[in-house]
Design an enzyme around this catalytic site. Structure first.
Site, PDB file in Angstrom:
ATOM      1  CB  THR A 111      -0.947   0.061   1.221  1.00 21.65           C
ATOM      2  OG1 THR A 111      -1.453   1.398   1.335  1.00 21.65           O
ATOM      3  CG2 THR A 111      -0.285  -0.310   2.525  1.00 21.65           C
ATOM      4  CG  ASP A 113      -2.359   4.753   2.525  1.00 21.12           C
ATOM      5  OD1 ASP A 113      -2.087   5.697   1.757  1.00 21.12           O
ATOM      6  OD2 ASP A 113      -3.500   4.303   2.671  1.00 21.12           O
ATOM      7  N   GLY A 156      -2.908   9.488   2.100  1.00 21.76           N
ATOM      8  CA  GLY A 156      -2.673   9.147   3.507  1.00 21.76           C
ATOM      9  C   GLY A 156      -3.931   9.463   4.303  1.00 21.76           C
ATOM     10  CB  ALA A 172       7.573  20.904   2.394  1.00 25.18           C
ATOM     11  CE  LYS A 199      10.295  30.321   3.655  1.00 18.87           C
ATOM     12  NZ  LYS A 199      11.243  29.717   2.736  1.00 18.87           N
ATOM     13  CG  HIS A 237      -6.240   7.798  -7.660  1.00 12.57           C
ATOM     14  ND1 HIS A 237      -7.176   8.687  -7.207  1.00 12.57           N
ATOM     15  CD2 HIS A 237      -6.507   6.616  -7.061  1.00 12.57           C
ATOM     16  CE1 HIS A 237      -7.993   8.064  -6.377  1.00 12.57           C
ATOM     17  NE2 HIS A 237      -7.616   6.808  -6.267  1.00 12.57           N
ATOM     18  CD  GLN A 239      -0.005  11.219  -3.775  1.00 15.74           C
ATOM     19  OE1 GLN A 239       0.527  11.299  -2.691  1.00 15.74           O
ATOM     20  NE2 GLN A 239      -1.275  11.540  -3.965  1.00 15.74           N
TER      21      GLN A 239
HETATM   22  O1  F6P Z   1      -5.351   2.855   0.844  1.00 13.42           O
HETATM   23  C1  F6P Z   1      -4.527   3.448  -0.091  1.00 13.42           C
HETATM   24  C2  F6P Z   1      -5.097   4.696  -0.643  1.00 13.42           C
HETATM   25  O2  F6P Z   1      -4.204   5.046  -1.634  1.00 13.42           O
HETATM   26  C3  F6P Z   1      -5.360   5.883   0.259  1.00 13.42           C
HETATM   27  O3  F6P Z   1      -4.275   6.658   0.652  1.00 13.42           O
HETATM   28  C4  F6P Z   1      -6.342   6.652  -0.579  1.00 13.42           C
HETATM   29  O4  F6P Z   1      -7.138   7.484   0.194  1.00 13.42           O
HETATM   30  C5  F6P Z   1      -7.173   5.573  -1.140  1.00 13.42           C
HETATM   31  O5  F6P Z   1      -6.344   4.447  -1.278  1.00 13.42           O
HETATM   32  C6  F6P Z   1      -7.819   5.874  -2.448  1.00 13.42           C
HETATM   33  O6  F6P Z   1      -8.677   4.824  -2.750  1.00 13.42           O
HETATM   34  P1  F6P Z   1      -9.496   4.700  -4.099  1.00 13.42           P
HETATM   35  O7  F6P Z   1      -8.503   4.349  -5.167  1.00 13.42           O
HETATM   36  O8  F6P Z   1     -10.490   3.641  -3.881  1.00 13.42           O
HETATM   37  O9  F6P Z   1     -10.067   6.053  -4.372  1.00 13.42           O
END
Ligand code: F6P
Length: 306
Positions: A111, A113, A156, A172, A199, A237, A239
Site C-alpha cells: 500500500t 500508505d 494518507g 517543504a 521570504k 492517484h 501517486q
Molecule cells: O489505501 C490506499 C489509498 O491510496 C489511500 O491513501 C487513498 O485514500 C485511497 O487508497 C484511495 O482509494 P481509491 O482508489 O479507492 O479512491
C-alpha cells in the site's frame, strides 16, 4: 505489484509448482476469473506500474457467502497455496479465508500508505514518495518565481507517511498529518515572521486525512493572512501509478520470493514483512492491528529545517 507477481511466479516455478493468477483481486476469486501463469506471462512487467492481474474493491468479501465462493474457486482450480497482495482490506480477506475456509494463504504487504503494522515498509510507498517529490519540485518553481504559497495534498487517509517523507525530501516548510494536531495558528505566526524577513514562497504538504480537512480548507484559513498568494494542488492517484522505483522493485521481488518460500516450507496464515532490516513473517492478525503512525522524528525535522 508486478515485481511481486513476477517473483511469486518464478520462485514457484523454480520449485516445480504450477501457478495460477486471479484477475481483479477478490472479485475475480469470487467470479472464478483464474488464468494460467508461467515465466513468460510475467516477462517485461517489473518496470510497469499498476498490476497486470488488475485489482478491485470487493464488498462481497465482507459477506460469508462471498468468502465461501472465493474458497470454492480455489478448490476447483486445484490451488493449495494462495498469495495475496495488498493493504488492510486484502489482509482482512486473507485472514477470513485462512480461518474460515482453511485456505493456506501468505500475504504480501502493499500500500502506498505504508502504515500496515507488523512491517516497516510496504510495496508502493517509495514510488509514491518519489512521485510526490517530483511534483513538488515542479510546483516550487512557480512558488519561487511568482512568490506564492503552495498547499500540496498527498495520499494518507489515516497516517502521514507519504506527507512526512515527501515534505522532508522536498524541503517543504510545513507538513500536516492525521497523527499530529494541526498547529495552524503557530504556522500563521511563523509565516508572518518569514514574510517580515522577506521570504515570499512556501510549500506546505498536507496528508488527505488531516483533521483540518484537505488543502482547500487550510487554504481558506491561511487566506486571512494579508499579502500572501495561495495555490492548491491535489496529487491524488498520480501517486499510485508510474514505473516503480528501484527500492520498490527490490522490495516487491524479495516479498514475492519470501511468500512462496513460506508456503513451500509449510507456513500459512502469515504476512511477509521486513522488520529492522530482516525479511521474515508475522501472523496475519498482526497486519490488522492499529495502523502504524509515521516517523515522529522526521515530522519534527520538517519544521526544524524550514
Ligand atoms: O489505501 C490506499 C489509498 O491510496 C489511500 O491513501 C487513498 O485514500 C485511497 O487508497 C484511495 O482509494 P481509491 O482508489 O479507492 O479512491
Amino acid at each position: 505489484m508486478n515485481a511481486a507477481v513476477r517473483a511469486v511466479v518464478r520462485t514457484a516455478m523454480g520449485h516445480g509448482i504450477e501457478v495460477r493468477g486471479v484477475r481483479r483481486g477478490y472479485k475475480g476469486l469470487i467470479d472464478g476469473d483464474v488464468i494460467d501463469l508461467d515465466s513468460r506471462s510475467v516477462s517485461n512487467t517489473i518496470q510497469r506500474g499498476g498490476t497486470i492481474l488488475m485489482s478491485s474493491r470487493c464488498p462481497e468479501m465482507f459477506e460469508r457467502q462471498g468468502r465461501r465462493r472465493a474458497a470454492e474457486t480455489l478448490r476447483q482450480a486445484g490451488v493449495d497455496g494462495l498469495v495475496t497482495i495488498g493493504g488492510n482490506g486484502s489482509i482482512r480477506g486473507a485472514l477470513a479465508l485462512w480461518k474460515e475456509e482453511k485456505v493456506r494463504v501468505v500475504h504480501v504487504p502493499s500500500t502506498v500508505d505504508n502504515d500496515l503494522p507488523g512491517t516497516d515498509v510496504t510495496i508502493g510507498f517509495d514510488t509514491a514518495v518519489n512521485t510526490a517529490i517530483e511534483a513538488i519540485d515542479k510546483l516550487r518553481d512557480t512558488a519561487a518565481s511568482h512568490g506564492r504559497v503552495f498547499l500540496v495534498e498527498v495520499m494518507g487517509r489515516e497516517n502521514g507517511h507519504i506527507a512526512v517523507d515527501a515534505a522532508l525530501a522536498s524541503g517543504a516548510e510545513a507538513v500536516f498529518i492525521p497523527e499530529a494536531k494541526c498547529e495552524l495558528k503557530s504556522l500563521m505566526k511563523r509565516i508572518r515572521g518569514w514574510w517580515a524577513e522577506g521570504k515570499r514562497s512556501l510549500i506546505i504538504v498536507v496528508a488527505e486525512g488531516d483533521e483540518e480537512g484537505g488543502v482547500f480548507e487550510i487554504a481558506n484559513q491561511l487566506k486571512t493572512l494579508p499579502g500572501i498568494d495561495i495555490r492548491t494542488c491535489v496529487l491524488g492517484h498520480i501517486q499510485r501509478g508510474g514505473s516503480p522505483s528501484a527500492q520498490d522493485r527490490v522490495l516487491a521481488s524479495s516479498y514475492g520470493f519470501a511468500a512462496v518460500e513460506a508456503l513451500h516450507s509449510g507456513k500459512a496464515g502469515v504476512m511477509v514483512s521486513i522488520r529492522n532490516g530482516r525479511l521474515g513473517t508475522v501472523p496475519l492478525s498482526v497486519g490488522l492491528r492499529k495502523p502504524r503512525p509515521s516517523n515522529r522524528g522526521r515530522f519534527t525535522l520538517v519544521s526544524r529545517l524550514a
